[in-house]
Design a protein around this motif. Sequence first.
Motif, mmCIF file in Angstrom:
data_model
loop_
_atom_site.group_PDB
_atom_site.id
_atom_site.type_symbol
_atom_site.label_atom_id
_atom_site.label_comp_id
_atom_site.label_asym_id
_atom_site.label_seq_id
_atom_site.Cartn_x
_atom_site.Cartn_y
_atom_site.Cartn_z
ATOM 1 N N ASP A 1 -9.839 6.274 -7.341
ATOM 2 C CA ASP A 1 -9.346 6.701 -6.023
ATOM 3 C C ASP A 1 -7.824 6.602 -5.916
ATOM 4 O O ASP A 1 -7.287 6.150 -4.906
ATOM 5 N N GLU B 1 -2.639 1.820 0.311
ATOM 6 C CA GLU B 1 -2.147 0.464 0.536
ATOM 7 C C GLU B 1 -0.892 0.152 -0.269
ATOM 8 O O GLU B 1 -0.024 -0.571 0.182
ATOM 9 N N LYS C 1 -6.660 4.307 -0.369
ATOM 10 C CA LYS C 1 -6.331 4.103 1.044
ATOM 11 C C LYS C 1 -4.840 3.968 1.304
ATOM 12 O O LYS C 1 -4.425 3.545 2.371
#
Length: 193
Positions: free
Chosen positions: A77, A110, A108
Amino acid sequence: MKHWPSQLFPVILLALLAGLSFWLQKAVDIGEQKHDGKLRHDPDAIAENFIVRRFDASGQVKYRLTAPHLVHYPDDDTSILRSPTLITYRHEAPPFTLTAKNAKVTAKGETVYLWEEVSATRAATADRPEMVARMPDLTVQPDAGFAFTNSPVEITQGQSWVKGVGAELDDKTSTLVLQSQVTGLYIRPRTTQ
Protein backbone atom coordinates in the motif's frame (compact mmCIF):
# COMPACT_ATOMS: atom_id res chain seq x y z
CA MET A 1 9.60 -70.34 18.49
CA LYS A 2 8.45 -67.09 16.89
CA HIS A 3 9.94 -65.59 13.77
CA TRP A 4 10.11 -61.88 14.48
CA PRO A 5 11.74 -60.94 11.18
CA SER A 6 8.88 -62.47 9.19
CA GLN A 7 6.25 -60.72 11.32
CA LEU A 8 8.14 -57.38 11.39
CA PHE A 9 8.55 -57.12 7.61
CA PRO A 10 4.84 -56.36 6.84
CA VAL A 11 4.73 -53.69 9.60
CA ILE A 12 7.84 -51.95 8.24
CA LEU A 13 6.49 -52.15 4.69
CA LEU A 14 3.15 -50.58 5.72
CA ALA A 15 4.93 -47.82 7.68
CA LEU A 16 7.15 -47.10 4.67
CA LEU A 17 4.14 -46.96 2.32
CA ALA A 18 2.27 -44.64 4.70
CA GLY A 19 5.30 -42.35 4.93
CA LEU A 20 5.74 -42.27 1.15
CA SER A 21 2.03 -41.54 0.66
CA PHE A 22 2.21 -38.62 3.13
CA TRP A 23 5.34 -37.24 1.43
CA LEU A 24 3.78 -37.59 -2.05
CA GLN A 25 0.62 -35.76 -0.93
CA LYS A 26 2.67 -32.83 0.45
CA ALA A 27 4.87 -32.70 -2.66
CA VAL A 28 1.90 -32.59 -5.05
CA ASP A 29 -0.44 -30.35 -3.00
CA ILE A 30 0.05 -26.68 -3.99
CA GLY A 31 -2.29 -25.51 -1.27
CA GLU A 32 -4.80 -22.73 -1.31
CA GLN A 33 -2.48 -20.05 -2.64
CA LYS A 34 -4.19 -17.00 -4.05
CA HIS A 35 -3.01 -15.88 -7.43
CA ASP A 36 -4.36 -12.33 -7.19
CA GLY A 37 -1.00 -10.54 -7.39
CA LYS A 38 -0.97 -9.37 -3.77
CA LEU A 39 2.34 -11.12 -3.14
CA ARG A 40 4.02 -9.41 -6.10
CA HIS A 41 5.27 -5.82 -6.13
CA ASP A 42 3.38 -4.81 -9.27
CA PRO A 43 1.49 -1.51 -9.60
CA ASP A 44 -2.29 -1.55 -9.54
CA ALA A 45 -2.84 2.14 -10.25
CA ILE A 46 -1.07 4.99 -12.03
CA ALA A 47 -2.14 8.64 -11.74
CA GLU A 48 -1.00 11.63 -13.76
CA ASN A 49 -1.11 15.26 -12.55
CA PHE A 50 -2.93 14.55 -9.29
CA ILE A 51 -3.70 16.70 -6.24
CA VAL A 52 -4.45 15.37 -2.74
CA ARG A 53 -5.66 17.71 0.00
CA ARG A 54 -6.05 16.93 3.70
CA PHE A 55 -8.32 19.13 5.82
CA ASP A 56 -8.23 19.91 9.54
CA ALA A 57 -11.21 19.68 11.91
CA SER A 58 -12.39 23.18 10.99
CA GLY A 59 -12.44 22.42 7.26
CA GLN A 60 -9.29 24.38 6.38
CA VAL A 61 -6.68 22.82 4.08
CA LYS A 62 -3.94 21.35 6.29
CA TYR A 63 -1.64 20.29 3.46
CA ARG A 64 -1.67 19.67 -0.28
CA LEU A 65 0.35 17.04 -2.15
CA THR A 66 0.77 17.28 -5.93
CA ALA A 67 2.88 15.42 -8.47
CA PRO A 68 2.88 14.83 -12.22
CA HIS A 69 3.19 11.04 -11.80
CA LEU A 70 2.17 8.49 -9.13
CA VAL A 71 2.42 4.68 -9.12
CA HIS A 72 0.59 2.74 -6.38
CA TYR A 73 1.62 -0.77 -5.19
CA PRO A 74 -1.08 -2.88 -3.47
CA ASP A 75 1.20 -5.41 -1.72
CA ASP A 76 2.49 -2.82 0.78
CA ASP A 77 0.00 0.00 0.00
CA THR A 78 2.77 2.45 -0.93
CA SER A 79 2.96 5.02 -3.70
CA ILE A 80 6.02 6.27 -5.59
CA LEU A 81 5.84 9.87 -6.81
CA ARG A 82 7.94 11.73 -9.32
CA SER A 83 8.63 15.47 -8.73
CA PRO A 84 6.28 15.83 -5.73
CA THR A 85 5.35 19.10 -4.03
CA LEU A 86 3.99 19.05 -0.47
CA ILE A 87 2.66 22.36 0.87
CA THR A 88 1.60 22.68 4.51
CA TYR A 89 -0.65 25.49 5.71
CA ARG A 90 -0.94 26.99 9.19
CA HIS A 91 -3.09 29.81 10.49
CA GLU A 92 -1.24 33.15 10.67
CA ALA A 93 1.99 31.67 9.25
CA PRO A 94 3.46 31.52 5.76
CA PRO A 95 3.08 28.25 3.83
CA PHE A 96 5.88 25.71 3.98
CA THR A 97 6.74 23.94 0.69
CA LEU A 98 8.69 20.69 0.26
CA THR A 99 9.87 19.55 -3.17
CA ALA A 100 12.04 16.68 -4.42
CA LYS A 101 12.70 14.60 -7.50
CA ASN A 102 11.20 11.47 -5.88
CA ALA A 103 9.01 10.44 -2.96
CA LYS A 104 7.52 7.32 -1.40
CA VAL A 105 4.26 7.64 0.50
CA THR A 106 3.39 4.91 3.01
CA ALA A 107 -0.09 3.51 3.60
CA LYS A 108 -2.63 6.18 4.55
CA GLY A 109 -0.05 8.93 3.93
CA GLU A 110 1.38 8.74 7.45
CA THR A 111 5.00 9.07 6.28
CA VAL A 112 6.51 10.58 3.13
CA TYR A 113 10.12 9.78 2.21
CA LEU A 114 11.60 12.45 -0.08
CA TRP A 115 14.93 11.97 -1.87
CA GLU A 116 17.12 13.55 -4.52
CA GLU A 117 17.37 17.36 -4.52
CA VAL A 118 15.03 17.93 -1.58
CA SER A 119 14.13 21.55 -0.88
CA ALA A 120 12.15 22.93 2.07
CA THR A 121 10.99 26.53 1.60
CA ARG A 122 9.27 28.84 4.07
CA ALA A 123 7.68 31.73 2.21
CA ALA A 124 8.83 35.28 2.91
CA THR A 125 6.99 37.45 5.43
CA ALA A 126 6.97 41.20 6.00
CA ASP A 127 9.72 40.72 8.64
CA ARG A 128 11.83 37.94 7.11
CA PRO A 129 13.03 36.91 3.66
CA GLU A 130 12.30 33.48 2.24
CA MET A 131 14.14 30.60 3.94
CA VAL A 132 15.31 27.62 1.83
CA ALA A 133 16.80 24.40 3.23
CA ARG A 134 18.39 21.92 0.80
CA MET A 135 19.28 18.31 1.56
CA PRO A 136 19.57 14.95 -0.25
CA ASP A 137 16.71 13.26 1.64
CA LEU A 138 13.98 14.02 4.17
CA THR A 139 11.40 11.95 6.07
CA VAL A 140 8.11 13.79 6.65
CA GLN A 141 5.15 13.01 8.89
CA PRO A 142 2.57 15.45 7.48
CA ASP A 143 -0.17 14.97 10.09
CA ALA A 144 2.31 15.45 12.94
CA GLY A 145 3.91 18.44 11.19
CA PHE A 146 7.36 16.96 11.69
CA ALA A 147 10.29 16.15 9.37
CA PHE A 148 13.85 14.96 9.88
CA THR A 149 17.04 13.91 8.08
CA ASN A 150 20.45 12.57 9.07
CA SER A 151 22.05 13.97 5.92
CA PRO A 152 23.91 17.27 5.29
CA VAL A 153 21.66 20.34 5.21
CA GLU A 154 22.29 23.82 3.77
CA ILE A 155 19.97 26.68 4.73
CA THR A 156 19.84 30.15 3.21
CA GLN A 157 17.78 33.15 4.28
CA GLY A 158 18.55 36.32 2.42
CA GLN A 159 22.35 36.67 2.46
CA SER A 160 22.72 34.55 5.61
CA TRP A 161 23.52 30.84 5.44
CA VAL A 162 24.08 27.89 7.76
CA LYS A 163 25.20 24.31 7.15
CA GLY A 164 25.05 21.20 9.32
CA VAL A 165 24.50 17.48 9.40
CA GLY A 166 21.10 16.18 10.49
CA ALA A 167 18.02 18.32 11.01
CA GLU A 168 14.60 18.29 12.62
CA LEU A 169 11.83 20.54 11.31
CA ASP A 170 8.75 21.19 13.42
CA ASP A 171 6.07 22.94 11.37
CA LYS A 172 3.80 23.55 14.36
CA THR A 173 6.43 25.58 16.26
CA SER A 174 8.25 26.90 13.15
CA THR A 175 11.59 25.56 14.36
CA LEU A 176 14.48 23.95 12.53
CA VAL A 177 17.22 22.33 14.62
CA LEU A 178 20.55 21.27 13.11
CA GLN A 179 22.07 18.26 14.86
CA SER A 180 25.85 18.53 14.34
CA GLN A 181 28.80 20.12 12.48
CA VAL A 182 27.04 23.48 12.30
CA THR A 183 28.73 26.42 10.58
CA GLY A 184 27.25 29.58 9.13
CA LEU A 185 27.27 33.27 8.44
CA TYR A 186 24.59 35.67 9.67
CA ILE A 187 24.14 39.02 7.95
CA ARG A 188 21.74 41.37 9.67
CA PRO A 189 19.05 42.53 7.23
CA ARG A 190 19.01 46.23 6.55
CA THR A 191 16.03 48.10 7.89
CA THR A 192 14.30 50.65 5.73
CA GLN A 193 13.40 53.91 7.40
